[in-house]
Design a protein around this motif. Structure first.
Motif, PDB file in Angstrom:
ATOM      1  N   LEU A 217     -24.471   8.519  -0.954  1.00 40.33           N
ATOM      2  CA  LEU A 217     -23.179   8.016  -1.202  1.00 40.33           C
ATOM      3  C   LEU A 217     -22.237   8.206  -0.040  1.00 40.33           C
ATOM      4  O   LEU A 217     -21.247   7.367   0.122  1.00 40.33           O
ATOM      5  CB  LEU A 217     -22.608   8.729  -2.332  1.00 40.33           C
TER       6      LEU A 217
ATOM      7  N   CYS B  67     -21.764  13.261 -12.290  1.00 47.79           N
ATOM      8  CA  CYS B  67     -23.262  12.790 -12.241  1.00 47.79           C
ATOM      9  C   CYS B  67     -24.072  13.588 -11.174  1.00 47.79           C
ATOM     10  O   CYS B  67     -25.185  14.166 -11.518  1.00 47.79           O
ATOM     11  CB  CYS B  67     -23.286  11.221 -12.119  1.00 47.79           C
ATOM     12  N   LEU B  68     -23.632  13.927 -10.138  1.00 51.76           N
ATOM     13  CA  LEU B  68     -24.093  14.472  -8.916  1.00 51.76           C
ATOM     14  C   LEU B  68     -24.215  16.243  -9.540  1.00 51.76           C
ATOM     15  O   LEU B  68     -25.408  16.760  -9.236  1.00 51.76           O
ATOM     16  CB  LEU B  68     -23.440  14.693  -7.837  1.00 51.76           C
TER      17      LEU B  68
ATOM     18  N   LYS C 109     -22.469   2.689 -10.821  1.00 56.32           N
ATOM     19  CA  LYS C 109     -20.943   3.332 -10.917  1.00 56.32           C
ATOM     20  C   LYS C 109     -20.427   2.760  -9.464  1.00 56.32           C
ATOM     21  O   LYS C 109     -19.125   2.494  -9.458  1.00 56.32           O
ATOM     22  CB  LYS C 109     -21.092   4.860 -10.894  1.00 56.32           C
ATOM     23  N   GLN C 110     -21.270   2.566  -8.364  1.00 55.24           N
ATOM     24  CA  GLN C 110     -20.403   2.057  -7.182  1.00 55.24           C
ATOM     25  C   GLN C 110     -20.188   0.776  -7.395  1.00 55.24           C
ATOM     26  O   GLN C 110     -19.230   0.326  -6.699  1.00 55.24           O
ATOM     27  CB  GLN C 110     -21.743   2.336  -6.000  1.00 55.24           C
TER      28      GLN C 110
ATOM     29  N   LEU D 146     -28.493  12.337  -3.024  1.00 52.92           N
ATOM     30  CA  LEU D 146     -27.596  11.327  -3.549  1.00 52.92           C
ATOM     31  C   LEU D 146     -26.310  11.531  -2.961  1.00 52.92           C
ATOM     32  O   LEU D 146     -25.735  10.474  -2.652  1.00 52.92           O
ATOM     33  CB  LEU D 146     -27.620  11.598  -5.218  1.00 52.92           C
TER      34      LEU D 146
ATOM     35  N   GLU E  19     -31.533   7.587 -12.016  1.00 55.60           N
ATOM     36  CA  GLU E  19     -30.386   8.281 -11.263  1.00 55.60           C
ATOM     37  C   GLU E  19     -29.719   7.309 -10.193  1.00 55.60           C
ATOM     38  O   GLU E  19     -28.485   7.283 -10.101  1.00 55.60           O
ATOM     39  CB  GLU E  19     -30.368   9.745 -10.863  1.00 55.60           C
TER      40      GLU E  19
ATOM     41  N   LEU F 290     -29.040   1.343  -3.879  1.00 55.45           N
ATOM     42  CA  LEU F 290     -27.775   2.432  -3.690  1.00 55.45           C
ATOM     43  C   LEU F 290     -27.127   2.136  -2.663  1.00 55.45           C
ATOM     44  O   LEU F 290     -25.891   2.135  -2.369  1.00 55.45           O
ATOM     45  CB  LEU F 290     -28.184   3.608  -4.313  1.00 55.45           C
TER      46      LEU F 290
ATOM     47  N   THR G 120     -27.956   4.412 -11.967  1.00 54.46           N
ATOM     48  CA  THR G 120     -26.850   4.989 -12.680  1.00 54.46           C
ATOM     49  C   THR G 120     -25.827   4.895 -11.431  1.00 54.46           C
ATOM     50  O   THR G 120     -24.616   4.211 -11.608  1.00 54.46           O
ATOM     51  CB  THR G 120     -26.994   6.202 -13.252  1.00 54.46           C
ATOM     52  N   LEU G 121     -25.916   5.636 -10.516  1.00 54.54           N
ATOM     53  CA  LEU G 121     -25.083   5.557  -9.169  1.00 54.54           C
ATOM     54  C   LEU G 121     -24.671   4.416  -8.802  1.00 54.54           C
ATOM     55  O   LEU G 121     -23.666   3.904  -8.270  1.00 54.54           O
ATOM     56  CB  LEU G 121     -25.713   6.676  -8.258  1.00 54.54           C
TER      57      LEU G 121
ATOM     58  N   VAL H  65     -18.590  10.042 -10.992  1.00 58.33           N
ATOM     59  CA  VAL H  65     -19.891  10.063 -10.124  1.00 58.33           C
ATOM     60  C   VAL H  65     -19.966  11.509  -9.675  1.00 58.33           C
ATOM     61  O   VAL H  65     -21.230  12.055  -9.440  1.00 58.33           O
ATOM     62  CB  VAL H  65     -19.518   9.197  -8.816  1.00 58.33           C
TER      63      VAL H  65
END
Length: 135
Positions: free
Chosen positions: A82, A66-67, A12-13, A78, A5, A95, A8-9, A63
């Motif tokens: 973020l 996903c959360l 995405k970021q 998470l 996870e 991250l 993945t984030l 995003v």
């Protein structure tokens, strides 16, 4: 929290960061077009910029989705990461670094936006260019 996870984030970021770099370039080009009083280029660049901004909104929704798919405790952590929270373990560092990099670029874009609006007011206030919406 699983490493998958976090990765993945992070990806995405990273993708959002690349889109933000496109916004920077388009904003620079837009400022130059306004300065040249090139109304056609201004319109084209505004459209292109709006398209990229809409893509960023879609990425943000991904995003958030996903959360929402995470267990509550993981989603809270998470979300905190973020929003710039300090990493609590080595797994969170990549991250966190990507989020910091993205936030710095967002600050730059905000400064550029302020300068762009000032340039637009100066040019359009003198009747030198067509009034356009920068936002």
């Amino acid at each position: 929290m699983l490493k998958d996870e976090l990765e993945t984030l992070r990806l995405k970021q990273s993708s959002e960061y690349l889109k933000l770099l496109e916004v920077v370039k388009l904003t620079e080009d837009l400022a130059q077009a306004i300065d040249r009083r090139d109304e056609v280029s201004v319109r084209i660049l505004l459209t292109e910029r709006e398209t990229v901004l809409l893509q960023l909104q879609e990425m943000d929704v991904a995003v958030r989705d996903c959360l929402l798919s995470q267990p509550e405790a993981d989603a809270i952590r998470l979300s905190a990461l973020l929003n710039g929270a300090e990493p609590q373990n080595p797994d969170e560092e990549a991250l966190s670094a990507q989020v910091t990099k993205k936030q710095q670029l967002l600050e730059k874009i905000n400064l550029m936006e302020t300068a762009l609006q000032s340039l637009q007011r100066r040019c359009c206030g003198k009747g030198l260019c067509h009034q356009t919406s920068i936002e």
